[in-house]
Motif scaffolding. Structure first.
Motif, PDB file in Angstrom:
ATOM      1  N   PRO A  79       0.820  -1.216   0.000  1.00 36.75           N
ATOM      2  CA  PRO A  79       0.000   0.000   0.000  1.00 36.75           C
ATOM      3  C   PRO A  79       0.849   1.258   0.000  1.00 36.75           C
ATOM      4  O   PRO A  79       2.033   1.239   0.360  1.00 36.75           O
ATOM      5  CB  PRO A  79      -0.778  -0.113   1.312  1.00 36.75           C
ATOM      6  CG  PRO A  79       0.153  -0.867   2.223  1.00 36.75           C
ATOM      7  CD  PRO A  79       0.855  -1.862   1.335  1.00 36.75           C
ATOM      8  N   THR A  80       0.253   2.363  -0.423  1.00 36.84           N
ATOM      9  CA  THR A  80       0.881   3.656  -0.235  1.00 36.84           C
ATOM     10  C   THR A  80       0.744   4.054   1.244  1.00 36.84           C
ATOM     11  O   THR A  80       0.032   3.390   2.014  1.00 36.84           O
ATOM     12  CB  THR A  80       0.224   4.736  -1.112  1.00 36.84           C
ATOM     13  OG1 THR A  80      -1.140   4.908  -0.681  1.00 36.84           O
ATOM     14  CG2 THR A  80       0.241   4.333  -2.581  1.00 36.84           C
ATOM     15  N   VAL A  81       1.408   5.122   1.618  1.00 32.06           N
ATOM     16  CA  VAL A  81       1.322   5.577   3.012  1.00 32.06           C
ATOM     17  C   VAL A  81      -0.118   5.915   3.374  1.00 32.06           C
ATOM     18  O   VAL A  81      -0.642   5.469   4.400  1.00 32.06           O
ATOM     19  CB  VAL A  81       2.239   6.794   3.247  1.00 32.06           C
ATOM     20  CG1 VAL A  81       2.011   7.370   4.649  1.00 32.06           C
ATOM     21  CG2 VAL A  81       3.706   6.410   3.070  1.00 32.06           C
ATOM     22  N   LEU A  82      -0.797   6.691   2.523  1.00 31.43           N
ATOM     23  CA  LEU A  82      -2.171   7.086   2.829  1.00 31.43           C
ATOM     24  C   LEU A  82      -3.103   5.883   2.833  1.00 31.43           C
ATOM     25  O   LEU A  82      -3.988   5.781   3.704  1.00 31.43           O
ATOM     26  CB  LEU A  82      -2.661   8.126   1.823  1.00 31.43           C
ATOM     27  CG  LEU A  82      -4.086   8.640   2.077  1.00 31.43           C
ATOM     28  CD1 LEU A  82      -4.179   9.318   3.440  1.00 31.43           C
ATOM     29  CD2 LEU A  82      -4.533   9.597   0.981  1.00 31.43           C
ATOM     30  N   GLU A  83      -2.916   4.967   1.903  1.00 27.31           N
ATOM     31  CA  GLU A  83      -3.774   3.779   1.868  1.00 27.31           C
ATOM     32  C   GLU A  83      -3.639   2.970   3.150  1.00 27.31           C
ATOM     33  O   GLU A  83      -4.629   2.487   3.710  1.00 27.31           O
ATOM     34  CB  GLU A  83      -3.419   2.912   0.658  1.00 27.31           C
ATOM     35  CG  GLU A  83      -4.305   1.682   0.510  1.00 27.31           C
ATOM     36  CD  GLU A  83      -3.901   0.814  -0.666  1.00 27.31           C
ATOM     37  OE1 GLU A  83      -4.477  -0.289  -0.810  1.00 27.31           O
ATOM     38  OE2 GLU A  83      -3.005   1.220  -1.434  1.00 27.31           O
ATOM     39  N   HIS A  84      -2.421   2.846   3.649  1.00 28.24           N
ATOM     40  CA  HIS A  84      -2.216   2.111   4.896  1.00 28.24           C
ATOM     41  C   HIS A  84      -2.844   2.861   6.070  1.00 28.24           C
ATOM     42  O   HIS A  84      -3.477   2.248   6.944  1.00 28.24           O
ATOM     43  CB  HIS A  84      -0.732   1.899   5.146  1.00 28.24           C
ATOM     44  CG  HIS A  84      -0.435   1.095   6.376  1.00 28.24           C
ATOM     45  ND1 HIS A  84      -0.701  -0.256   6.456  1.00 28.24           N
ATOM     46  CD2 HIS A  84       0.078   1.455   7.579  1.00 28.24           C
ATOM     47  CE1 HIS A  84      -0.355  -0.698   7.661  1.00 28.24           C
ATOM     48  NE2 HIS A  84       0.117   0.317   8.357  1.00 28.24           N
ATOM     49  N   LEU A  85      -2.685   4.189   6.098  1.00 28.00           N
ATOM     50  CA  LEU A  85      -3.272   4.979   7.176  1.00 28.00           C
ATOM     51  C   LEU A  85      -4.795   4.875   7.169  1.00 28.00           C
ATOM     52  O   LEU A  85      -5.434   4.900   8.229  1.00 28.00           O
ATOM     53  CB  LEU A  85      -2.864   6.448   7.040  1.00 28.00           C
ATOM     54  CG  LEU A  85      -1.383   6.778   7.233  1.00 28.00           C
ATOM     55  CD1 LEU A  85      -1.134   8.259   6.973  1.00 28.00           C
ATOM     56  CD2 LEU A  85      -0.916   6.399   8.636  1.00 28.00           C
ATOM     57  N   GLU A  86      -5.372   4.752   5.994  1.00 27.20           N
ATOM     58  CA  GLU A  86      -6.834   4.677   5.892  1.00 27.20           C
ATOM     59  C   GLU A  86      -7.391   3.314   6.281  1.00 27.20           C
ATOM     60  O   GLU A  86      -8.566   3.208   6.650  1.00 27.20           O
ATOM     61  CB  GLU A  86      -7.274   5.008   4.464  1.00 27.20           C
ATOM     62  CG  GLU A  86      -7.145   6.470   4.086  1.00 27.20           C
ATOM     63  CD  GLU A  86      -7.630   6.742   2.680  1.00 27.20           C
ATOM     64  OE1 GLU A  86      -8.198   7.814   2.438  1.00 27.20           O
ATOM     65  OE2 GLU A  86      -7.427   5.865   1.801  1.00 27.20           O
ATOM     66  N   THR A  87      -6.578   2.289   6.210  1.00 33.33           N
ATOM     67  CA  THR A  87      -7.101   0.934   6.406  1.00 33.33           C
ATOM     68  C   THR A  87      -6.592   0.234   7.655  1.00 33.33           C
ATOM     69  O   THR A  87      -7.124  -0.819   8.026  1.00 33.33           O
ATOM     70  CB  THR A  87      -6.743   0.057   5.185  1.00 33.33           C
ATOM     71  OG1 THR A  87      -5.317   0.061   4.988  1.00 33.33           O
ATOM     72  CG2 THR A  87      -7.424   0.580   3.931  1.00 33.33           C
ATOM     73  N   VAL A  88      -5.575   0.776   8.329  1.00 34.74           N
ATOM     74  CA  VAL A  88      -5.038   0.108   9.513  1.00 34.74           C
ATOM     75  C   VAL A  88      -6.104   0.117  10.610  1.00 34.74           C
ATOM     76  O   VAL A  88      -6.830   1.095  10.777  1.00 34.74           O
ATOM     77  CB  VAL A  88      -3.745   0.801   9.991  1.00 34.74           C
ATOM     78  CG1 VAL A  88      -4.026   2.191  10.534  1.00 34.74           C
ATOM     79  CG2 VAL A  88      -3.021  -0.046  11.012  1.00 34.74           C
ATOM     80  N   PRO A  89      -6.278  -0.981  11.348  1.00 32.38           N
ATOM     81  CA  PRO A  89      -7.308  -1.017  12.402  1.00 32.38           C
ATOM     82  C   PRO A  89      -7.025   0.018  13.483  1.00 32.38           C
ATOM     83  O   PRO A  89      -5.884   0.217  13.909  1.00 32.38           O
ATOM     84  CB  PRO A  89      -7.197  -2.445  12.957  1.00 32.38           C
ATOM     85  CG  PRO A  89      -6.516  -3.225  11.887  1.00 32.38           C
ATOM     86  CD  PRO A  89      -5.594  -2.278  11.199  1.00 32.38           C
ATOM     87  N   ALA A  90      -8.065   0.708  13.921  1.00 39.20           N
ATOM     88  CA  ALA A  90      -7.946   1.694  14.997  1.00 39.20           C
ATOM     89  C   ALA A  90      -9.177   1.609  15.871  1.00 39.20           C
ATOM     90  O   ALA A  90     -10.301   1.748  15.383  1.00 39.20           O
ATOM     91  CB  ALA A  90      -7.802   3.105  14.428  1.00 39.20           C
ATOM     92  N   SER A  91      -8.980   1.344  17.142  1.00 37.45           N
ATOM     93  CA  SER A  91     -10.092   1.196  18.073  1.00 37.45           C
ATOM     94  C   SER A  91     -10.006   2.253  19.162  1.00 37.45           C
ATOM     95  O   SER A  91      -8.953   2.480  19.754  1.00 37.45           O
ATOM     96  CB  SER A  91     -10.100  -0.199  18.710  1.00 37.45           C
ATOM     97  OG  SER A  91     -11.091  -0.295  19.706  1.00 37.45           O
ATOM     98  N   HIS A  92     -11.141   2.913  19.433  1.00 39.54           N
ATOM     99  CA  HIS A  92     -11.207   3.918  20.492  1.00 39.54           C
ATOM    100  C   HIS A  92     -12.176   3.499  21.592  1.00 39.54           C
ATOM    101  O   HIS A  92     -12.545   4.307  22.428  1.00 39.54           O
ATOM    102  CB  HIS A  92     -11.638   5.268  19.921  1.00 39.54           C
ATOM    103  CG  HIS A  92     -10.723   5.791  18.869  1.00 39.54           C
ATOM    104  ND1 HIS A  92      -9.554   6.435  19.153  1.00 39.54           N
ATOM    105  CD2 HIS A  92     -10.795   5.717  17.520  1.00 39.54           C
ATOM    106  CE1 HIS A  92      -8.943   6.769  18.027  1.00 39.54           C
ATOM    107  NE2 HIS A  92      -9.672   6.339  17.034  1.00 39.54           N
ATOM    108  N   ASP A  93     -12.596   2.259  21.566  1.00 39.61           N
ATOM    109  CA  ASP A  93     -13.555   1.806  22.561  1.00 39.61           C
ATOM    110  C   ASP A  93     -12.823   1.480  23.862  1.00 39.61           C
ATOM    111  O   ASP A  93     -12.292   0.389  24.035  1.00 39.61           O
ATOM    112  CB  ASP A  93     -14.318   0.583  22.039  1.00 39.61           C
ATOM    113  CG  ASP A  93     -15.424   0.154  22.992  1.00 39.61           C
ATOM    114  OD1 ASP A  93     -15.717   0.924  23.925  1.00 39.61           O
ATOM    115  OD2 ASP A  93     -15.990  -0.933  22.801  1.00 39.61           O
ATOM    116  N   LEU A  94     -12.794   2.450  24.770  1.00 41.20           N
ATOM    117  CA  LEU A  94     -12.128   2.273  26.050  1.00 41.20           C
ATOM    118  C   LEU A  94     -13.118   1.971  27.166  1.00 41.20           C
ATOM    119  O   LEU A  94     -12.748   1.917  28.329  1.00 41.20           O
ATOM    120  CB  LEU A  94     -11.329   3.524  26.404  1.00 41.20           C
ATOM    121  CG  LEU A  94     -10.344   4.028  25.344  1.00 41.20           C
ATOM    122  CD1 LEU A  94      -9.646   5.269  25.836  1.00 41.20           C
ATOM    123  CD2 LEU A  94      -9.358   2.941  24.972  1.00 41.20           C
TER     124      LEU A  94
END
Length: 446
Positions: free
Chosen positions: A213-228
């Motif tokens: 992936p490109t840098v932006l593509e990876h940033l857009e698709t990497v898992p990110a969870s904010h459920d604390l």
């Protein structure tokens, strides 16, 4: 116009948020990468771009210097380096971003710690001509210490090595092996040219050997969870509210921001460090009573019993209370110019509580080259990472940093002038680094 605004607001609310930071050595191209990312993703306003173009022409440059989009301080522009942490907010149709462009100069490593302490992803830049250097290893170690879940290795300036795949492969292999030994859970290596735009937003036609992936593509698709909300519930008290009005003559509320977890009316809670127990009689949110509140809401908690609660205390569920201690064993990143020494008197700031403390021992210092521990070094100097034992004058309710980045972190402060000496992580951070990263997304602010 109104419908367009409403559509945009609805689209932004439906997208997820990713906090990420950049790191790397001086002149590796961090600010240029950020500028390219903002420019090519159409996240730069016209007047901003015109100002950058004018500033670039004033410096004798024909093409706009995209690094000026983030290097906003006059000293940064004059020296051509990043000094302070520059925060930028931008969005694509797939995700919203909070970006921290951190300094690469070793003198400003403490600012990198600040920027990465809340990040879910760190982009570590490496100059393809220089490969992995000491500052690269230091930034990888800090990312591991801060339990950043995702690390991107951006091998920059590939245009200066003729886009050679073997150069990229050798750097990626060396860095990945080093980061894995530190306990970094995931490394994604991407060859780029921030100046030319290769693999930043658009795929590079000059590196057809790369299929990732490109840098932006990876940033857009990497898992990110904010459920604390499922984390250990913790409520540091910031302020005691006693309005003493005719309408509420007996009102006593405890105000602050929920650090993690969920609190409910009727729940039995314990106040630490005193250990006194009570029941949540009410929760006020924005002046209105609610039955339940969760992180990161700022609320006022009312207790059923009239017990002694003050700023610095932590309210926790009675069945999930951390042990209090006066002997804190932790890993610290020393960020001050003056050294940290055994026997030194300091202040320890943990959430909203600040107590007197003394450095009882400096157990070891990390050697970045081979990740060995130098035993009993006697002191830590600027940018050193080491294990320390601190004795506090009052008990603290610390979680392990492995469980919470918010309630497991602390600062050591010089009592004479208020200078931040070190950023600390309770527990044995390196020994636990291979485990799952902490879920809490709060961090330090120097």
């Amino acid at each position: 116009m109104t419908s367009t605004t409403e559509q945009l607001a609805a689209q932004l609310s439906a997208t997820t948020l990713l906090r990420f930071a950049t790191a790397g050595s001086v002149d590796d191209g961090k600010s240029t990468l950020v500028g390219r990312l903002l420019h090519d993703s159409k996240s730069v306003l016209t007047d901003q771009l015109e100002a950058v173009e004018a500033a670039s022409r004033g410096r004798g440059q024909e093409a706009p210097d995209l690094a000026l989009l983030t290097d906003g301080l006059r000293a940064e522009r004059e020296q051509g380096i990043t000094i302070d942490v520059a925060y930028r907010y931008f969005a694509t149709p797939r995700r919203r971003f909070i970006l921290a462009d951190t300094p690469g100069h070793v003198q400003y490593t403490r600012n990198m710690v600040t920027g990465a302490s809340t990040a879910e992803l760190t982009v570590v830049l490496v100059d393809a001509r220089n490969g992995v250097v000491e500052q690269t290893r230091r930034h990888a170690a800090i990312a591991a210490l801060l339990r950043v879940p995702h690390v991107v290795l951006a091998v920059n300036k590939m245009d200066l090595v003729d886009y050679a795949e073997p150069v990229f492969a050798a750097i990626a292999e060396e860095f990945t092996a080093y980061a894995t030994e530190l306990g970094v859970p995931e490394v994604t290596a991407i060859p780029i040219s921030a100046l030319a735009g290769d693999n930043v937003v658009e795929p590079s036609a000059r590196m057809d050997w790369y299929g990732g992936p490109t840098v932006l593509e990876h940033l857009e698709t990497v898992p990110a969870s904010h459920d604390l909300t499922g984390c250990h519930a913790r409520f540091p008290v910031q302020y005691v509210i006693r309005p003493q009005t005719a309408e509420h003559p007996d009102y006593r509320g405890y105000a602050g921001q929920i650090a993690a977890g969920t609190f409910r009316v009727g729940e039995q809670v314990t106040v630490l460090p005193s250990g006194r127990t009570s029941t949540v009689a009410g929760i006020d949110l924005l002046g209105e009573p609610v039955d339940v509140a969760w992180t990161p809401q700022s609320v006022t908690v009312l207790l059923a019993d009239d017990i002694d609660v003050s700023r610095g205390d932590i309210i926790v569920p009675s069945g999930d209370a951390p042990a209090t201690t006066q002997d804190v064993r932790a890993t610290v990143c020393h960020v001050a110019d003056q050294p940290l020494t055994v026997g030194q008197r300091v202040l320890l700031k943990h959430t909203t509580r600040t107590v007197k403390a003394i450095v009882k021992g400096i157990d070891s210092r990390l050697t970045l080259d081979d990740l060995s521990q130098h035993p009993e070094p006697g002191r830590l100097v600027a940018n050193d990472i080491g294990r320390v034992t601190v004795r506090t004058a009052e008990p603290l309710a610390l979680d392990s940093y492995a469980d919470s980045r918010r309630t497991g972190s602390f600062l050591l402060i010089d009592p004479a002038d208020g200078t931040t000496l070190a950023a600390g992580m309770a527990g044995d951070s390196f020994a636990a680094a291979a485990e799952a990263p902490a879920a809490d997304d709060e961090g330090w602010d120097f």
